[in-house]
Design a protein around this motif. Sequence first.
Motif, mmCIF file in Angstrom:
data_model
loop_
_atom_site.group_PDB
_atom_site.id
_atom_site.type_symbol
_atom_site.label_atom_id
_atom_site.label_comp_id
_atom_site.label_asym_id
_atom_site.label_seq_id
_atom_site.Cartn_x
_atom_site.Cartn_y
_atom_site.Cartn_z
ATOM 1 N N PRO A 231 0.755 9.830 -4.688
ATOM 2 C CA PRO A 231 -0.071 10.816 -3.960
ATOM 3 C C PRO A 231 0.553 11.279 -2.643
ATOM 4 O O PRO A 231 0.314 12.416 -2.222
ATOM 5 N N ILE A 232 1.348 10.419 -2.001
ATOM 6 C CA ILE A 232 2.038 10.870 -0.786
ATOM 7 C C ILE A 232 3.019 11.991 -1.127
ATOM 8 O O ILE A 232 3.081 13.018 -0.452
ATOM 9 N N GLN A 233 3.776 11.816 -2.191
ATOM 10 C CA GLN A 233 4.767 12.819 -2.571
ATOM 11 C C GLN A 233 4.114 14.110 -3.058
ATOM 12 O O GLN A 233 4.723 15.175 -2.983
ATOM 13 N N ARG A 234 2.881 13.999 -3.559
ATOM 14 C CA ARG A 234 2.168 15.207 -3.992
ATOM 15 C C ARG A 234 1.341 15.819 -2.866
ATOM 16 O O ARG A 234 0.621 16.787 -3.089
ATOM 17 N N ALA A 235 1.457 15.255 -1.663
ATOM 18 C CA ALA A 235 0.571 15.676 -0.575
ATOM 19 C C ALA A 235 0.670 17.154 -0.256
ATOM 20 O O ALA A 235 -0.293 17.762 0.204
ATOM 21 N N GLY B 285 6.588 20.473 -2.788
ATOM 22 C CA GLY B 285 6.520 19.777 -1.514
ATOM 23 C C GLY B 285 7.791 18.989 -1.242
ATOM 24 O O GLY B 285 8.516 18.588 -2.158
ATOM 25 N N LEU B 286 8.060 18.752 0.022
ATOM 26 C CA LEU B 286 9.308 18.096 0.417
ATOM 27 C C LEU B 286 9.057 16.731 1.047
ATOM 28 O O LEU B 286 9.863 16.249 1.829
ATOM 29 N N VAL B 287 7.936 16.107 0.740
ATOM 30 C CA VAL B 287 7.645 14.801 1.312
ATOM 31 C C VAL B 287 8.499 13.739 0.627
ATOM 32 O O VAL B 287 8.456 13.578 -0.589
ATOM 33 N N HIS B 288 9.278 13.019 1.418
ATOM 34 C CA HIS B 288 10.147 11.966 0.897
ATOM 35 C C HIS B 288 9.549 10.605 1.240
ATOM 36 O O HIS B 288 9.111 10.380 2.366
ATOM 37 N N VAL B 289 9.512 9.715 0.254
ATOM 38 C CA VAL B 289 8.954 8.374 0.461
ATOM 39 C C VAL B 289 10.005 7.336 0.093
ATOM 40 O O VAL B 289 10.574 7.381 -0.993
ATOM 41 N N ALA B 290 10.258 6.415 1.013
ATOM 42 C CA ALA B 290 11.150 5.280 0.749
ATOM 43 C C ALA B 290 10.383 4.020 1.108
ATOM 44 O O ALA B 290 10.231 3.676 2.277
ATOM 45 N N ASP B 291 9.837 3.344 0.083
ATOM 46 C CA ASP B 291 9.086 2.122 0.349
ATOM 47 C C ASP B 291 10.031 0.925 0.226
ATOM 48 O O ASP B 291 10.990 0.942 -0.532
ATOM 49 N N SER B 292 9.724 -0.092 1.007
ATOM 50 C CA SER B 292 10.617 -1.260 1.045
ATOM 51 C C SER B 292 9.807 -2.536 0.954
ATOM 52 O O SER B 292 9.245 -3.000 1.941
ATOM 53 N N PRO B 293 9.711 -3.148 -0.228
ATOM 54 C CA PRO B 293 8.996 -4.421 -0.338
ATOM 55 C C PRO B 293 9.761 -5.589 0.273
ATOM 56 O O PRO B 293 9.217 -6.666 0.450
ATOM 57 N N ASP B 294 11.029 -5.367 0.596
ATOM 58 C CA ASP B 294 11.860 -6.414 1.212
ATOM 59 C C ASP B 294 11.502 -6.509 2.694
ATOM 60 O O ASP B 294 11.777 -5.604 3.474
ATOM 61 N N LEU B 295 10.866 -7.612 3.080
ATOM 62 C CA LEU B 295 10.372 -7.724 4.457
ATOM 63 C C LEU B 295 11.493 -7.713 5.477
ATOM 64 O O LEU B 295 11.280 -7.421 6.649
ATOM 65 N N ALA B 296 12.715 -8.020 5.064
ATOM 66 C CA ALA B 296 13.818 -8.015 6.018
ATOM 67 C C ALA B 296 14.435 -6.620 6.167
ATOM 68 O O ALA B 296 15.323 -6.421 6.981
ATOM 69 N N PRO C 114 9.033 0.972 5.548
ATOM 70 C CA PRO C 114 8.756 2.189 4.783
ATOM 71 C C PRO C 114 9.110 3.451 5.569
ATOM 72 O O PRO C 114 9.020 3.491 6.793
ATOM 73 N N ARG C 115 9.481 4.463 4.813
ATOM 74 C CA ARG C 115 9.774 5.756 5.420
ATOM 75 C C ARG C 115 9.018 6.833 4.650
ATOM 76 O O ARG C 115 9.028 6.854 3.414
ATOM 77 N N VAL C 116 8.352 7.720 5.382
ATOM 78 C CA VAL C 116 7.684 8.879 4.800
ATOM 79 C C VAL C 116 8.200 10.108 5.524
ATOM 80 O O VAL C 116 8.030 10.249 6.734
ATOM 81 N N SER C 117 8.871 10.957 4.771
ATOM 82 C CA SER C 117 9.542 12.115 5.361
ATOM 83 C C SER C 117 10.545 11.620 6.397
ATOM 84 O O SER C 117 11.342 10.738 6.127
ATOM 85 N N MET C 118 10.481 12.109 7.608
ATOM 86 C CA MET C 118 11.457 11.730 8.628
ATOM 87 C C MET C 118 10.975 10.586 9.509
ATOM 88 O O MET C 118 11.642 10.211 10.472
ATOM 89 N N THR C 119 9.800 10.033 9.213
ATOM 90 C CA THR C 119 9.231 8.978 10.053
ATOM 91 C C THR C 119 9.327 7.627 9.359
ATOM 92 O O THR C 119 8.928 7.493 8.206
ATOM 93 N N ARG C 120 9.867 6.643 10.050
ATOM 94 C CA ARG C 120 9.982 5.289 9.513
ATOM 95 C C ARG C 120 9.215 4.334 10.418
ATOM 96 O O ARG C 120 9.132 4.547 11.633
ATOM 97 N N VAL C 121 8.603 3.319 9.833
ATOM 98 C CA VAL C 121 7.866 2.346 10.614
ATOM 99 C C VAL C 121 8.343 0.932 10.255
ATOM 100 O O VAL C 121 8.474 0.598 9.079
ATOM 101 N N LEU D 236 0.827 -1.208 0.000
ATOM 102 C CA LEU D 236 0.000 0.000 0.000
ATOM 103 C C LEU D 236 0.865 1.262 0.000
ATOM 104 O O LEU D 236 0.545 2.235 -0.700
ATOM 105 N N ILE D 237 1.935 1.263 0.769
ATOM 106 C CA ILE D 237 2.844 2.415 0.757
ATOM 107 C C ILE D 237 3.395 2.622 -0.648
ATOM 108 O O ILE D 237 3.480 3.750 -1.156
#
Length: 525
Positions: free
Chosen positions: A53-57, A62-73, A77-84, A46-47
């Motif tokens: 649309p996240i980057q166009r938010a 805009g300065l929204v940075h998105v780093a998605d990671s399909p690698d489960l290991a 994912p990271r959006v701007s300065m927040t990673r989960v 989903l990320i």
Amino acid sequence: MQPGIVALRRALTAGWQNDLRAVRQDGYDVERGREAWAFIQRFNQLISELRAPIQRAWGPGGLVHVADSPDLAGPGPRVSMTRVKLRNHGNLVAIEASTHSEGEAKPNPGLGLDREIEVVGVAPLVFVQELYGTLTAFLQMALSVDFELGGSRWLFEQVAAEQFVSNGRWPTLADLYQRVTREYAVDDPFEKVIEAFAPGTTENGETEVRLSLEKLHRCRDTDPDIANFVHVVKLAVGADEVDTMVTSEAVAHDLQLDRESCMKLGRLLRAEKDVWRDGDAEDDFASWNFQPSLNVHFFRRIGSIDDYLAIQAALNPASSNGNGAAKPHDESVTTESSTPLPDGIVTFLMTDVVESTQLWLQNRAQMYGAMRRHDQLLAAAIEANHGVVLKERGEGDSFFAVFHRPTDALAAAFDAQAGLMSERWTDNVPLAVRMAILTGEAEAQDRDYRSPAVNRCAKLRRRAVGNQILVSETTYSIVADILRDDMRLVSVGKRRLEGHDRPEEVYVLQHSELPLEAAVQEDAS
């Protein structure tokens, strides 16, 4: 909401809605035996799907940075300065949030996202709600926004918007609930939905669910009808300048609208008091016409629905959510509540621009700017002193406000007059405002007051002249010993208000640094 946030919200609810439909049709696969793995994989997917649309938010630049990671290991994912990070703990998925700084991600439990989610043995509906709830919470925290997606209210609103767009009418509560429960997996009982959208109703589901323009704008597939609305607001500004009505026939010809689009447009316009003042409409809104509101000139420079909503919010800072039927109430169907009006012994402030009709007729172009500034000064003074503006009881160039305390009303009137009298008006529009303050007993009903006190305050205002504040004897009796040291209430003797036999003592507010008018005309003999 900013345009990019609306677009992201729409994209998020589209996936959520589709998955709820799949659950209802028994077609959602939680991958029994691999539930935690499936949860993490779908979250990352989903990320990735929402990356654009996240980057166009935040719109262009805009300065929204998105780093998605399909690698489960990977680190997650990271959006701007927040990673989960989502970790597979067998029966559970562990959520851990971190903040990216100085080149690395540092755990940050203070974000409030850390928790464990049970995914094994749960129903598909619970799985979906946990998935999208976690995604929503993460994006809201990373972007510092509120999508207003708590509970299931958003789904009912989206379906109501879909029915309005396709049928040209708002659905009843019963019809809306029936469609939502037939098509989607929801577990809200009908009684809870009634309480959320139409609290206190006795119609048992026959109340129409009408969305405000702001809520309609957040729903998908509404842009054509919203664009038509914005275009007609511009037409209404032009009609106001030449003092003509807006008609559905002229609008349909100008925009090349079919009958259904014209019906929808009429319904949207009729609900906007800052656009539609007086008019007529057929029961199905196939034909309608209206006189533009005296506030419509505020929208003369709008270019989008976002411009319109921003100006509307400034004009009506204490307004309700704008849905005649929908007043959200509970945890499942979330809510915003309007400012409650005081009951019992309250104080009213009424104002009026002297000779305003003549000024509008002689200097319409200049009056647009002058009245905009007038409204800003009055609203700011009233709200700064804890008053509530009741726009719906105004008369175009007047204000009607209510206060818990009479001292606040006096302070608001003084501040407003000080601002008005210090403003540099053009020679063609020398605005002078008269004001009256009266304390009395009144009960608030439907965001309005119906009381003899309201009538007496209006009659007291008629006795005032420009640059003057008249105060009733009831108000004086309360504030006489607690008035601010820099204010004086000076009696001008007894005066009889129009339509009332009993004369009452009238006072004028005076201040050493403000040349407020002190004289009040004697009663006619």
